[in-house]
Design a protein around this motif. Structure first.
Motif, PDB file in Angstrom:
ATOM      1  N   PHE A 214       0.839  -1.197   0.000  1.00  0.00           N
ATOM      2  CA  PHE A 214       0.000   0.000   0.000  1.00  0.00           C
ATOM      3  C   PHE A 214       0.872   1.245   0.000  1.00  0.00           C
ATOM      4  O   PHE A 214       1.797   1.378   0.789  1.00  0.00           O
ATOM      5  CB  PHE A 214      -0.963  -0.023   1.186  1.00  0.00           C
ATOM      6  N   GLY A 215       0.558   2.128  -0.929  1.00  0.00           N
ATOM      7  CA  GLY A 215       1.352   3.343  -1.071  1.00  0.00           C
ATOM      8  C   GLY A 215       2.476   3.214  -2.081  1.00  0.00           C
ATOM      9  O   GLY A 215       3.178   4.189  -2.347  1.00  0.00           O
ATOM     10  N   VAL A 216       2.645   2.019  -2.648  1.00  0.00           N
ATOM     11  CA  VAL A 216       3.689   1.809  -3.652  1.00  0.00           C
ATOM     12  C   VAL A 216       3.067   1.991  -5.041  1.00  0.00           C
ATOM     13  O   VAL A 216       2.181   1.222  -5.426  1.00  0.00           O
ATOM     14  CB  VAL A 216       4.309   0.394  -3.524  1.00  0.00           C
ATOM     15  N   PRO A 217       3.521   2.985  -5.819  1.00  0.00           N
ATOM     16  CA  PRO A 217       2.907   3.260  -7.123  1.00  0.00           C
ATOM     17  C   PRO A 217       3.386   2.320  -8.223  1.00  0.00           C
ATOM     18  O   PRO A 217       4.465   1.730  -8.135  1.00  0.00           O
ATOM     19  CB  PRO A 217       3.343   4.698  -7.416  1.00  0.00           C
ATOM     20  N   GLN A 218       2.533   2.182  -9.260  1.00  0.00           N
ATOM     21  CA  GLN A 218       2.850   1.420 -10.457  1.00  0.00           C
ATOM     22  C   GLN A 218       2.603   2.327 -11.662  1.00  0.00           C
ATOM     23  O   GLN A 218       1.901   3.334 -11.535  1.00  0.00           O
ATOM     24  CB  GLN A 218       1.955   0.179 -10.564  1.00  0.00           C
ATOM     25  N   GLY A 258       6.767  -8.751  -4.582  1.00  0.00           N
ATOM     26  CA  GLY A 258       8.070  -8.184  -4.910  1.00  0.00           C
ATOM     27  C   GLY A 258       8.047  -6.675  -5.090  1.00  0.00           C
ATOM     28  O   GLY A 258       9.074  -6.005  -4.900  1.00  0.00           O
ATOM     29  N   LYS A 259       6.885  -6.125  -5.431  1.00  0.00           N
ATOM     30  CA  LYS A 259       6.801  -4.672  -5.635  1.00  0.00           C
ATOM     31  C   LYS A 259       7.027  -3.906  -4.329  1.00  0.00           C
ATOM     32  O   LYS A 259       7.393  -2.738  -4.357  1.00  0.00           O
ATOM     33  CB  LYS A 259       5.447  -4.310  -6.251  1.00  0.00           C
ATOM     34  N   GLY A 260       6.804  -4.575  -3.210  1.00  0.00           N
ATOM     35  CA  GLY A 260       7.050  -3.927  -1.926  1.00  0.00           C
ATOM     36  C   GLY A 260       8.529  -3.774  -1.609  1.00  0.00           C
ATOM     37  O   GLY A 260       8.892  -3.063  -0.669  1.00  0.00           O
ATOM     38  N   LEU A 261       9.392  -4.438  -2.401  1.00  0.00           N
ATOM     39  CA  LEU A 261      10.834  -4.359  -2.189  1.00  0.00           C
ATOM     40  C   LEU A 261      11.521  -3.388  -3.150  1.00  0.00           C
ATOM     41  O   LEU A 261      12.717  -3.123  -3.006  1.00  0.00           O
ATOM     42  CB  LEU A 261      11.468  -5.748  -2.362  1.00  0.00           C
ATOM     43  N   THR A 262      10.785  -2.868  -4.129  1.00  0.00           N
ATOM     44  CA  THR A 262      11.393  -1.965  -5.112  1.00  0.00           C
ATOM     45  C   THR A 262      11.867  -0.678  -4.436  1.00  0.00           C
ATOM     46  O   THR A 262      11.085  -0.029  -3.733  1.00  0.00           O
ATOM     47  CB  THR A 262      10.383  -1.605  -6.210  1.00  0.00           C
ATOM     48  N   PRO A 263      13.130  -0.293  -4.628  1.00  0.00           N
ATOM     49  CA  PRO A 263      13.611   0.979  -4.056  1.00  0.00           C
ATOM     50  C   PRO A 263      12.791   2.155  -4.583  1.00  0.00           C
ATOM     51  O   PRO A 263      12.396   2.164  -5.755  1.00  0.00           O
ATOM     52  CB  PRO A 263      15.062   1.057  -4.551  1.00  0.00           C
ATOM     53  N   LYS A 264      12.532   3.142  -3.733  1.00  0.00           N
ATOM     54  CA  LYS A 264      11.688   4.271  -4.111  1.00  0.00           C
ATOM     55  C   LYS A 264      12.197   4.991  -5.352  1.00  0.00           C
ATOM     56  O   LYS A 264      11.406   5.478  -6.169  1.00  0.00           O
ATOM     57  CB  LYS A 264      11.575   5.268  -2.949  1.00  0.00           C
ATOM     58  N   GLU A 265      13.530   5.062  -5.505  1.00  0.00           N
ATOM     59  CA  GLU A 265      14.074   5.791  -6.644  1.00  0.00           C
ATOM     60  C   GLU A 265      13.751   5.109  -7.976  1.00  0.00           C
ATOM     61  O   GLU A 265      13.899   5.732  -9.038  1.00  0.00           O
ATOM     62  CB  GLU A 265      15.589   5.966  -6.497  1.00  0.00           C
ATOM     63  N   GLU A 266      13.308   3.842  -7.923  1.00  0.00           N
ATOM     64  CA  GLU A 266      12.943   3.135  -9.158  1.00  0.00           C
ATOM     65  C   GLU A 266      11.441   3.192  -9.448  1.00  0.00           C
ATOM     66  O   GLU A 266      10.997   2.736 -10.504  1.00  0.00           O
ATOM     67  CB  GLU A 266      13.397   1.680  -9.086  1.00  0.00           C
ATOM     68  N   TRP A 267      10.647   3.686  -8.506  1.00  0.00           N
ATOM     69  CA  TRP A 267       9.204   3.802  -8.729  1.00  0.00           C
ATOM     70  C   TRP A 267       8.927   4.693  -9.933  1.00  0.00           C
ATOM     71  O   TRP A 267       9.674   5.636 -10.191  1.00  0.00           O
ATOM     72  CB  TRP A 267       8.527   4.405  -7.498  1.00  0.00           C
ATOM     73  N   PRO A 268       7.822   4.453 -10.664  1.00  0.00           N
ATOM     74  CA  PRO A 268       6.801   3.415 -10.454  1.00  0.00           C
ATOM     75  C   PRO A 268       7.114   2.082 -11.139  1.00  0.00           C
ATOM     76  O   PRO A 268       6.279   1.202 -11.164  1.00  0.00           O
ATOM     77  CB  PRO A 268       5.558   4.058 -11.071  1.00  0.00           C
TER      78      PRO A 268
END
Length: 409
Positions: A214-218, A258-268
């Motif tokens: 939750f809160g992780v963009p795509q 796995g999307k919960g592990l993506t570093p913020k700088e790589e979002w979305p």
């Protein structure tokens, strides 16, 4: 001795729903009296008996006292002096704390009927907070009755929050937790179960891997809903709308961890989330000791769901590797459930719930082509062992190339 029908049977009758399981409580009786009337004792923790003719369970009215941690940390007291009201007050929700006699006269000391009419899930007494399993149970009831407009009372949600923060949830056994989780996932609106757990802070304790989404963009172009957590809830909702089995629903819940592990700088963007998520899926599987078929499908869907979405673009060799990974020759049903989970994933996106999914038929056709390759001609050539395996693989690859060419021409 007085016998009452209690709990869910009373609740569902008043709601006009089918009554499946019936619980009986016996007031004013001793163990000796029950045995004298032919009831057979069961249950080591408290006096429960089987009816001599129907085989249904009858429990002596009892009180309980907190004596340890977790679901089993209670001391029970049953005697002829325990009243019906004392027995009912130890129950979780007011709507489950009603009783009726054989004339359907209602005993409702804690206003369960009023809460039924108001569509409220409310705890009976402060003792609610003594049993951590009730957090899961209330969330499950919220999922079951969401279609009727039921919501959790704010004061009950607050007790659930206190339980979540107390550390008591960690005392739940994997078996008890899985029983509630699996039942909740099979309700008509299982996404509500996850939402309620999140509202009270239980999700980050029980499934931090799901909570982290939750809160992780795509990318909005693929996910108009943007938020990974909301997407997961939508995929789970689609799986229920399409009446999918537990294996598929469990895989839908865990497919994007796995999307919960993506570093913020790589979002979305979430490059290789299929592979990074596998260790998380495995951890959740093991934490709740999920059945083997649920574990296997969740891992396979997690690893290969983007292959499913890109099925029409896959090279024939990649398609063959995918089919081999699922062992479609001996376990066709598992591959079918994978296809369905991929379709639920594609539909679990805002505004795209009705989208077509041609990949499904394409994958089914590919599996049929690979399975249709005959082994006998290769055996007649004298091939065996690894040589036979390689030859069979070549023939299947040839069949898939022809299938792909015919499909796309």
């Amino acid at each position: 001795m007085q016998i009452y029908k209690v709990g869910g049977a009373v609740r569902d009758r008043l709601l006009g729903k089918p009554v499946t399981d019936i619980d009986w409580v016996v007031v004013g009786a001793s163990t000796e009296e029950m045995l004298a009337q032919g009831y057979r004792p069961v249950g080591a923790d408290f006096p429960v008996f089987l009816h001599p003719k129907s085989g249904e369970e009858y429990a002596l009215a009892r009180t309980e006292r907190k004596s340890g941690s977790g679901y089993g940390g209670f001391t029970f007291h049953a005697s002829p002096e325990v009243t019906l009201e004392e027995d009912l007050i130890r129950r979780d929700l007011t709507i489950n704390a009603m009783a009726e006699d054989d004339q359907q006269n209602l005993t409702d000391p804690y206003h369960g009927q009023r809460d039924l009419e108001d569509r409220i899930l409310r705890h009976v007494s402060p003792a609610f907070a003594e049993d951590p399993l009730r957090v899961l149970r209330v969330a499950r009831f919220a999922a079951r009755y969401a279609e009727l407009g039921f919501t959790v009372a704010p004061e009950t949600l607050e007790l659930m929050r206190q339980l979540s923060e107390s550390g008591e949830l960690q005392a739940l056994t994997a078996e008890r937790s899985w029983k509630e989780i699996s039942r909740a996932l099979m309700e008509d609106q299982p996404q509500v179960f996850i939402e309620v757990l999140r509202q009270c802070g239980a999700l980050k304790v029980l499934m931090p891997e799901v909570d982290a989404l939750f809160g992780v963009p795509q990318p909005e172009i693929h996910h108009p809903e943007i938020d990974s957590g909301i997407h997961t809830l939508s995929v789970l909702e689609q799986s229920a709308l399409h009446k999918q089995p537990l294996t598929v629903r469990w895989a839908c819940l865990l497919h994007d961890l796995g999307k919960g592990l993506t570093p913020k700088e790589e979002w979305p963007r979430h490059i290789a989330h299929e592979h990074t998520g596998l260790k998380l899926i495995k951890a959740v599987n093991e934490r709740f000791k999920a059945p083997k078929d649920c574990q296997e499908l969740a891992l396979l869907v997690g690893q290969y769901h983007t292959h499913g979405h890109r099925a029409l673009e896959l090279k024939a060799s990649t398609l063959l590797e995918l089919l081999q990974s699922f062992d479609v020759y001996r376990r066709p049903q598992r591959f079918e459930e994978f296809i369905i989970a991929c379709e639920m994933d594609a539909r679990g996106r805002k505004g795209l719930e009705q989208r077509s999914y041609p990949q499904a038929d394409y994958l089914r056709g590919a599996a049929n082509e690979a399975r249709g390759v005959a082994v006998q001609p290769l055996l007649e050539k004298g091939l065996k062992g690894p040589e036979l395996g390689e030859a069979l693989k070549r023939e299947r690859l040839k069949a898939l190339k022809a299938y792909k060419e015919a499909y796309t021409s």
